[in-house]
Design a protein around this motif. Structure first.
Motif, PDB file in Angstrom:
ATOM      1  N   UNK A 307       0.875  -1.170   0.000  1.00 24.39           N
ATOM      2  CA  UNK A 307       0.000   0.000   0.000  1.00 24.39           C
ATOM      3  C   UNK A 307       0.914   1.222   0.000  1.00 24.39           C
ATOM      4  N   UNK A 308       0.901   1.975  -1.078  1.00 26.06           N
ATOM      5  CA  UNK A 308       1.860   3.065  -1.286  1.00 26.06           C
ATOM      6  C   UNK A 308       1.635   4.223  -0.320  1.00 26.06           C
ATOM      7  N   UNK A 309       2.631   5.099  -0.223  1.00 26.45           N
ATOM      8  CA  UNK A 309       2.501   6.291   0.616  1.00 26.45           C
ATOM      9  C   UNK A 309       1.312   7.133   0.158  1.00 26.45           C
ATOM     10  N   UNK A 310       1.155   7.284  -1.150  1.00 29.14           N
ATOM     11  CA  UNK A 310       0.030   8.073  -1.666  1.00 29.14           C
ATOM     12  C   UNK A 310      -1.303   7.463  -1.246  1.00 29.14           C
ATOM     13  N   UNK A 311      -1.427   6.154  -1.344  1.00 29.08           N
ATOM     14  CA  UNK A 311      -2.667   5.487  -0.938  1.00 29.08           C
ATOM     15  C   UNK A 311      -2.903   5.635   0.563  1.00 29.08           C
ATOM     16  N   UNK A 312      -1.831   5.518   1.350  1.00 29.74           N
ATOM     17  CA  UNK A 312      -1.980   5.684   2.795  1.00 29.74           C
ATOM     18  C   UNK A 312      -2.383   7.108   3.144  1.00 29.74           C
ATOM     19  N   UNK A 313      -1.805   8.083   2.449  1.00 25.90           N
ATOM     20  CA  UNK A 313      -2.147   9.484   2.707  1.00 25.90           C
ATOM     21  C   UNK A 313      -3.612   9.749   2.377  1.00 25.90           C
ATOM     22  N   UNK A 372      -0.605  16.856   2.900  1.00 25.95           N
ATOM     23  CA  UNK A 372       0.288  15.808   2.409  1.00 25.95           C
ATOM     24  C   UNK A 372      -0.373  14.966   1.331  1.00 25.95           C
ATOM     25  N   UNK A 373      -1.661  14.655   1.506  1.00 22.74           N
ATOM     26  CA  UNK A 373      -2.338  13.854   0.495  1.00 22.74           C
ATOM     27  C   UNK A 373      -2.443  14.622  -0.816  1.00 22.74           C
ATOM     28  N   UNK A 374      -2.736  15.916  -0.741  1.00 22.14           N
ATOM     29  CA  UNK A 374      -2.841  16.723  -1.956  1.00 22.14           C
ATOM     30  C   UNK A 374      -1.485  16.872  -2.637  1.00 22.14           C
ATOM     31  N   UNK A 375      -0.445  17.137  -1.831  1.00 18.47           N
ATOM     32  CA  UNK A 375       0.894  17.308  -2.390  1.00 18.47           C
ATOM     33  C   UNK A 375       1.358  16.025  -3.085  1.00 18.47           C
ATOM     34  N   UNK A 376       1.085  14.885  -2.458  1.00 15.77           N
ATOM     35  CA  UNK A 376       1.486  13.607  -3.042  1.00 15.77           C
ATOM     36  C   UNK A 376       0.781  13.366  -4.373  1.00 15.77           C
ATOM     37  N   UNK A 377      -0.508  13.677  -4.427  1.00 18.06           N
ATOM     38  CA  UNK A 377      -1.256  13.485  -5.673  1.00 18.06           C
ATOM     39  C   UNK A 377      -0.794  14.426  -6.781  1.00 18.06           C
ATOM     40  N   UNK A 382       6.047  14.914   0.434  1.00 14.59           N
ATOM     41  CA  UNK A 382       6.015  15.469   1.791  1.00 14.59           C
ATOM     42  C   UNK A 382       7.243  15.051   2.581  1.00 14.59           C
ATOM     43  N   UNK A 383       7.713  15.954   3.442  1.00 14.54           N
ATOM     44  CA  UNK A 383       8.915  15.698   4.215  1.00 14.54           C
ATOM     45  C   UNK A 383       8.651  15.879   5.699  1.00 14.54           C
ATOM     46  N   UNK A 384       9.528  15.296   6.496  1.00 13.30           N
ATOM     47  CA  UNK A 384       9.505  15.521   7.949  1.00 13.30           C
ATOM     48  C   UNK A 384       8.175  15.178   8.602  1.00 13.30           C
ATOM     49  N   UNK A 385       7.675  16.127   9.409  1.00 18.43           N
ATOM     50  CA  UNK A 385       6.453  15.889  10.168  1.00 18.43           C
ATOM     51  C   UNK A 385       5.251  15.670   9.262  1.00 18.43           C
ATOM     52  N   UNK A 386       5.343  16.085   8.009  1.00 18.10           N
ATOM     53  CA  UNK A 386       4.219  15.926   7.098  1.00 18.10           C
ATOM     54  C   UNK A 386       4.069  14.473   6.614  1.00 18.10           C
TER      55      UNK A 386
END
Length: 390
Positions: A307-313, A372-377, A382-386
């Motif tokens: 399950x990718x980072x984008x899917x998790x976000x 973070x979800x929008x930025x990934x899409x 996203x970096x750090x705390x995001x």
């Protein structure tokens, strides 16, 4: 309806009735906690070799929703405490034996926030600190908590661990929980002073949060490969959706015979009927969206797909928005419930209070999750705390 929910549903009237008592006690009543224990609610995500049920996360979520609709605090404790056995599976087997060996119904409280410092010593760590928001703690024999690893001078470092402590190693501050909602959860502070934590009762937080707990523990069941960032919020948000369903059910029961001050029966007021229909649809959409995410992630995990980072976000965005959508719907009907809903003798006001306090949990803060979800899409990274809790 799953078997565990069937087990607990037969006591729905008693759990509802004892919600008011728990609100006064500021903890679950002993009998409500016993019903959760006897029904197997807290063993749903526990490994079978230690008396667990290894249920599908969807069944766990539906069970927590069902309990939350009976009483908010009972559902909250079921959702929060019920996730901890899932993580204990990643600890050293010796720690699992200590907790479950003689009693598979042993409960663990939390929180994961690193509010204390663990200083390395021979064989383990010396732990000190004060932790807040330990839901259900009066009924738990252990805690699973976050701690920052200290340097030789006792100063915090950036390394975070999850550690296990037995009830004898901490003191509960019984006067620390006096709040407006979720009072019955008994989410009190506890204090740790110079407790020795052997190394086998510790686990690097990154191992769990990165989704590598199953590799670390050598497990291959789909349940334990499931993404942490989906299963950890699941119990909390499921209880909140259940609370919202309970509020709506209370409202519907009260409005059937109600006549407004205008002399118009509620059942003949098209404006109120619209609000009811809209609120019911929103709460149901919250339920469906969070369960769909669980099913989709389960199917991918079971097939051995990541399950990718984008899917998790996106999954976290769905989970957070489900919580906000459900509570906004509760507000819409509560504002139309009339003065009778304000009476403390009726449960609707307690559902309303519980829903709003539940929404304040850190797992429901939308800012960085939505960003973070929008930025990934959009193709960003996203970096750090995001990336936290995703």
């Amino acid at each position: 309806m799953g078997q565990v929910l069937e087990n607990i549903a037969q006591f729905a009237d008693e759990i509802r009735a004892e919600g008011a008592e728990g609100d006064k006690l500021m903890r679950l009543t002993d009998s409500s906690a016993k019903r959760l224990r006897d029904a197997g609610v807290i063993r749903m995500l526990q490994p079978k070799e230690f008396g667990g049920l290894e249920c599908h996360p969807r069944e766990f979520a539906e069970t927590v929703m069902g309990i939350g609709a009976m009483d908010g605090a009972t559902g909250w404790v079921a959702g929060v405490v019920g996730v901890h056995p899932w993580e204990l599976t990643f600890f050293d087997t010796k720690a699992q034996e200590e907790i479950w060996g003689e009693n598979p119904d042993m409960w663990m409280a939390s929180p994961y926030a690193p509010m204390g410092v663990a200083v390395p010593v021979d064989g383990g760590y010396i732990l000190n600190g004060r932790w807040s928001f330990s839901s259900g703690t009066d009924h738990c024999g252990w805690v699973m908590i976050g701690a920052a690893v200290g340097d030789e001078d006792g100063n915090r470092t950036n390394r975070i661990m999850h550690v296990l402590l037995p009830r004898s190693d901490y003191e509960i501050d019984q006067d620390s929980w006096n709040v407006v909602g979720l009072r019955g959860t008994g989410s009190k502070d506890f204090i740790v002073k110079d407790a020795f934590v052997p190394a086998h009762r510790t686990l690097d937080a990154d191992i769990v949060m990165s989704g590598n707990g199953w590799r670390h523990a050598g497990r291959d069941e789909t349940l334990y490969k499931f993404p942490f960032s989906c299963i950890f919020p699941l119990g909390i948000t499921s209880s909140l959706i259940g609370i919202s369903e309970g509020a709506l059910a209370c409202y519907m029961a009260a409005q059937k015979e109600r006549v407004a001050v205008t002399g118009i029966p509620i059942m003949q007021d098209p404006h109120v009927l619209y609000a009811i229909g809209d609120a019911a649809a929103e709460i149901n959409a919250s339920r469906v969206s969070i369960l769909e995410t669980v099913d989709r992630f389960w199917d991918k995990t079971e097939k051995g797909q990541e399950v990718s980072f984008e899917e998790r976000a996106i999954g976290r965005r769905i989970q957070v928005s489900a919580a906000w959508r459900a509570v906004r719907a509760v507000d819409e009907v509560f504002a139309r419930a009339g003065g009778g809903a304000m009476h403390l003798k009726f449960p609707m006001q307690r559902f309303w209070r519980d829903a709003h306090v539940g929404l304040t949990h850190a797992i429901h803060v939308p800012g960085s999750i939505f960003a973070s979800s929008a930025l990934t899409q959009l193709g960003g990274e996203p970096q750090g705390v995001h990336r936290a809790m995703i």
